[in-house]
Scaffold this active site. Structure first.
Site, short mmCIF file in Angstrom:
data_model
loop_
_atom_site.label_atom_id
_atom_site.label_comp_id
_atom_site.label_asym_id
_atom_site.label_seq_id
_atom_site.Cartn_x
_atom_site.Cartn_y
_atom_site.Cartn_z
N GLU A 22 1.69 -47.10 -4.61
CA GLU A 22 2.03 -46.49 -5.92
C GLU A 22 3.29 -45.77 -6.03
O GLU A 22 3.36 -44.69 -5.67
CB GLU A 22 0.75 -45.55 -6.21
CG GLU A 22 -0.63 -46.17 -6.28
CD GLU A 22 -1.78 -45.34 -7.17
OE1 GLU A 22 -1.96 -46.09 -7.98
OE2 GLU A 22 -1.59 -44.26 -7.18
N SER B 69 1.32 -47.90 -13.83
CA SER B 69 1.25 -48.19 -15.05
C SER B 69 0.98 -49.94 -15.04
O SER B 69 1.48 -50.55 -15.93
CB SER B 69 2.64 -48.23 -15.62
OG SER B 69 3.04 -46.76 -15.73
N HIS C 255 -3.60 -39.56 -3.19
CA HIS C 255 -2.94 -40.01 -4.19
C HIS C 255 -1.62 -39.05 -4.58
O HIS C 255 -1.71 -37.83 -4.07
CB HIS C 255 -3.79 -39.85 -5.33
CG HIS C 255 -3.37 -40.34 -6.60
ND1 HIS C 255 -2.53 -39.70 -7.42
CD2 HIS C 255 -3.49 -41.54 -7.25
CE1 HIS C 255 -2.18 -40.54 -8.55
NE2 HIS C 255 -2.66 -41.64 -8.27
N GLU D 79 -0.48 -37.52 -6.80
CA GLU D 79 -0.84 -36.36 -7.63
C GLU D 79 -1.58 -35.39 -6.80
O GLU D 79 -1.20 -33.94 -6.76
CB GLU D 79 -1.84 -36.51 -9.07
CG GLU D 79 -0.92 -37.36 -9.90
CD GLU D 79 -2.03 -38.36 -10.83
OE1 GLU D 79 -2.99 -38.21 -10.71
OE2 GLU D 79 -1.12 -39.05 -11.40
N ASN E 128 -8.87 -45.44 -11.40
CA ASN E 128 -8.62 -44.03 -10.92
C ASN E 128 -8.58 -43.29 -12.10
O ASN E 128 -7.58 -43.20 -13.01
CB ASN E 128 -7.65 -43.76 -10.08
CG ASN E 128 -7.17 -42.40 -9.78
OD1 ASN E 128 -8.12 -41.61 -10.22
ND2 ASN E 128 -6.05 -41.92 -9.44
N LYS F 76 -8.99 -40.18 -12.68
CA LYS F 76 -8.24 -38.69 -12.57
C LYS F 76 -9.00 -37.73 -13.28
O LYS F 76 -10.44 -37.89 -13.15
CB LYS F 76 -6.77 -38.88 -12.99
CG LYS F 76 -6.21 -40.11 -12.51
CD LYS F 76 -4.48 -40.01 -12.91
CE LYS F 76 -4.02 -41.34 -12.39
NZ LYS F 76 -2.53 -41.56 -12.56
N GLY G 79 1.99 -43.32 -14.83
CA GLY G 79 1.68 -42.69 -16.04
C GLY G 79 3.02 -42.78 -16.86
O GLY G 79 3.01 -41.96 -17.67
P1 13P Z 1 -1.29 -45.19 -14.34
O1 13P Z 1 -1.92 -46.64 -14.25
O2 13P Z 1 -1.94 -44.45 -15.45
O3 13P Z 1 0.12 -45.34 -14.24
O4 13P Z 1 -1.73 -44.37 -13.06
C1 13P Z 1 -1.62 -45.20 -11.67
C2 13P Z 1 -2.41 -44.27 -10.76
O5 13P Z 1 -1.90 -43.27 -10.19
C3 13P Z 1 -3.79 -45.02 -10.11
O6 13P Z 1 -4.11 -44.09 -8.93
#
Ligand code: 13P
Length: 255
Positions: A171, A217, A99, A101, A13, A15, A177
């Site tokens: 997640e 992560s 997601h 976010e 992903n 982002k 992150g």
């Molecule tokens: P990270 O791997 O950067 O923690 O992000 C995970 C994520 O949100 C994948 O959708």
């Protein structure tokens, strides 16, 4: 049925990262590194404006392209949104919905996630549904309740047959992150609980056949341990999907 019979899916992903020219360069770099690794499906979910470049650069490779969201309506006055039909015509095969976010910064709710998920299915896309608890929810002991509610509401109106086109990504918000990964046991426990929710909705066979990913992560160092767990059938990878070497290690770990 056991884990070995489920399709392993390693998805990136991106982002809000990468321009179209950077996308082309990345795909050209990644494709030869993972050519011939067919033990898992490899998907990169990229920003809308990168889709054309990504699809073009991954023709004749084992990489499939996904989008990071889809609107619930087919067309109309929804400034700034993108429909499932648009994605499909651009060569997109997968789409992420729900997601954290999107939920955290853009006001998405379980109900809007349900609408987006159904729009993805209606357009023949495979949908990666993200669920996961915040740190407060984990500390308050409502992790299972949270992911169970998110899963059930998002899957409202979805049939057992449709589940062939659904992947669930667990997640935990506190692990995204942050560099703080859930331990493999913590991740497996919640993925197992989600499988239990699917069994209650659709029966054991569907639950056993559904791919459940872990995200948060996941990286080149911890992927193998996470992916070895009974209920973890793949990963949804943020930061480490922007580095072709790290992403290659993760794809290798899923073989
Ligand atoms: P990270 O791997 O950067 O923690 O992000 C995970 C994520 O949100 C994948 O959708």
């Amino acid at each position: 049925m056991n884990k070995a019979k489920r399709t392993a899916v390693i998805a990136g992903n991106w982002k809000m990262n990468m321009t179209p020219s950077q996308t082309t360069a990345f795909m050209n770099e990644l494709a030869p590194k993972i050519a011939g690794l067919n033990g898992c499906k490899v998907v990169l979910c990229v920003p809308f404006v990168d889709i054309a470049a990504a699809v073009e650069a991954t023709k004749n490779t084992n990489i499939e392209i996904g989008a990071e969201n889809v609107h619930m309506e087919a067309k109309g006055a929804y400034t700034g949104e993108i429909s499932g039909e648009m994605l499909k015509e651009c060569g997109v095969k997968y789409v992420i919905v729900g997601h954290s976010e999107r939920r955290q910064y853009f006001g998405e709710t379980d109900v809007t996630v349900n609408g987006r998920l159904k729009a993805g299915l209606a357009n023949g896309l495979k949908v990666i549904l993200c669920v996961g608890e915040t740190l407060t929810e984990r500390e308050q002991g409502v992790t299972f309740e949270t992911v169970s509610r998110q899963t059930k509401v998002a899957l409202g109106g979805v049939s057992a047959d449709d589940m062939k086109n659904i992947i669930i990504a667990y997640e935990p918000v506190w692990a995204i992150g942050t560099g703080k990964t859930a331990t493999a046991d913590q991740a497996d426990e919640v993925c197992g609980a989600i499988r239990g929710v699917l069994a209650s909705l659709y029966g054991e066979a569907t639950a056993e056949a559904t791919t459940i990913q872990y995200g948060g992560s996941m990286n080149a160092k911890n992927a193998a341990e996470l992916l070895a767990k009974e209920h973890i059938d793949g990963g949804l990878i943020g930061g480490a999907s922007l580095k072709s070497d790290d992403f290659t290690v993760i794809v290798n770990a899923a073989q």
